[in-house]
Scaffold this active site. Structure first.
Site, mmCIF file in Angstrom:
data_model
loop_
_atom_site.group_PDB
_atom_site.id
_atom_site.type_symbol
_atom_site.label_atom_id
_atom_site.label_comp_id
_atom_site.label_asym_id
_atom_site.label_seq_id
_atom_site.Cartn_x
_atom_site.Cartn_y
_atom_site.Cartn_z
ATOM 1 N N ASP A 1 4.245 6.377 7.324
ATOM 2 C CA ASP A 1 2.932 7.037 7.333
ATOM 3 C C ASP A 1 2.333 7.321 8.713
ATOM 4 O OD1 ASP A 1 3.381 6.631 4.655
ATOM 5 O OD2 ASP A 1 1.650 5.340 4.304
ATOM 6 N N LYS B 1 4.777 9.782 -0.807
ATOM 7 C CA LYS B 1 4.468 8.677 -1.715
ATOM 8 C C LYS B 1 3.000 8.696 -2.118
ATOM 9 C CE LYS B 1 3.976 5.229 2.038
ATOM 10 N NZ LYS B 1 2.615 4.774 1.840
ATOM 11 N N CYS C 1 0.371 -0.320 4.135
ATOM 12 C CA CYS C 1 1.594 0.336 3.659
ATOM 13 C C CYS C 1 2.878 -0.268 4.216
ATOM 14 C CB CYS C 1 1.518 1.833 3.936
ATOM 15 S SG CYS C 1 0.273 2.627 2.909
HETATM 16 N N1 TIU Z 1 -0.512 3.985 5.177
HETATM 17 C C1 TIU Z 1 -1.430 3.069 4.875
HETATM 18 O O1 TIU Z 1 -1.372 1.939 5.343
HETATM 19 N N2 TIU Z 1 -2.498 3.467 4.068
HETATM 20 C C2 TIU Z 1 -3.762 2.951 4.136
HETATM 21 O O2 TIU Z 1 -4.639 3.344 3.372
HETATM 22 N N3 TIU Z 1 -3.986 2.010 5.090
HETATM 23 C C3 TIU Z 1 -5.191 1.425 5.392
HETATM 24 O O3 TIU Z 1 -5.194 0.490 6.193
HETATM 25 N N4 TIU Z 1 -6.293 1.877 4.862
#
Ligand code: TIU
Length: 224
Positions: free
Chosen positions: A26, A132, A165
């Site tokens: 991500d 995802k 994530c």
């Molecule tokens: N990619 C991921 O970690 N999504 C989140 O929403 N992370 C947060 O820390 N909010």
């Protein structure tokens, strides 16, 4: 097949290039740039943005050695039909409405500028992108199928955020039988305390979810 050994916690992580993939979680503008999902949740994006050069060095080392590289993106279909109402409602309460228009396009929506991976780390041909809908990169995706088809058994994992994530994906990978090495310097949370706790939670209890190290240790191992 040559075996490489990287210093790590709780002990060295052994891997080879045939069965190991670098999994970058991500690294999207929505988490690393102003006006994205991360910032709208009330976070400072300095730390998630700050790891981009370190991840780039690791990515280039993996590419040079021919290690498989996989990228993920968290996000949803433009009609939000794959976004659970619970996730949608909680985001809205925080002022980070998934699907709302922001300076980088609609928040966490596939096809929007903000949803895409930052330019410095952009995938090249042959590097799968896993879109995802959840925090876990295995949930409702073909990640496991791709890994099994390629004979991958070990994952070197990094990206954002460490405690959300990245951590969720390592835990899911562990239950599927993959050995995971978390790169702490190529991962970040918005709050360093969350990052530190998440890193420790991977390798504690003798490596209950996997291993943790820094990218320089992996690069040293790859060049040994
Ligand atoms: N990619 C991921 O970690 N999504 C989140 O929403 N992370 C947060 O820390 N909010």
């Amino acid at each position: 097949m040559k075996t490489y050994s990287a210093q790590a916690l709780p002990y060295e992580f052994d891997f080879d290039l045939e069965h190991t993939a670098l999994l970058i979680i991500d690294m999207q503008r929505d988490f690393c740039e102003h006006g994205g999902f991360g910032e709208k949740l009330g976070n400072d994006i300095a730390l998630t943005k700050g790891i981009i050069p370190t991840v780039k060095t690791m990515l280039e080392a993996a590419r040079e050695k021919g290690m498989m590289v996989i990228h993920t993106r968290e996000g949803h279909r433009p009609d939000l039909s794959d976004c659970p109402p619970a996730k949608l409602n909680r985001g809205r309460k925080q002022g980070a409405g998934i699907g709302d228009m922001g300076p980088m396009g609609r928040i966490l929506v596939r096809g929007e500028y903000g949803h895409d991976i930052v330019e410095e780390l952009y995938p090249i041909e042959g590097e799968p992108i896993i879109d995802k809908p959840g925090k876990d990169a295995f949930y409702a995706t073909d990640l496991e199928l791709i890994l099994r088809n390629k004979g991958i058994t070990k994952l070197i994992v990094c990206g954002v955020t460490t405690h959300v994530c990245v951590s969720t994906t390592i835990r899911a990978a562990n239950d599927r039988g993959f050995d995971c090495l978390l790169l702490s310097d190529c991962s970040a949370a918005f709050d360093p305390a969350d990052h530190e706790a998440a890193v420790r939670n991977i390798w504690q209890q003798g490596g209950i979810f996997g291993w943790a190290t820094t990218s320089d240790k992996v690069i040293v191992a790859l060049n040994a």
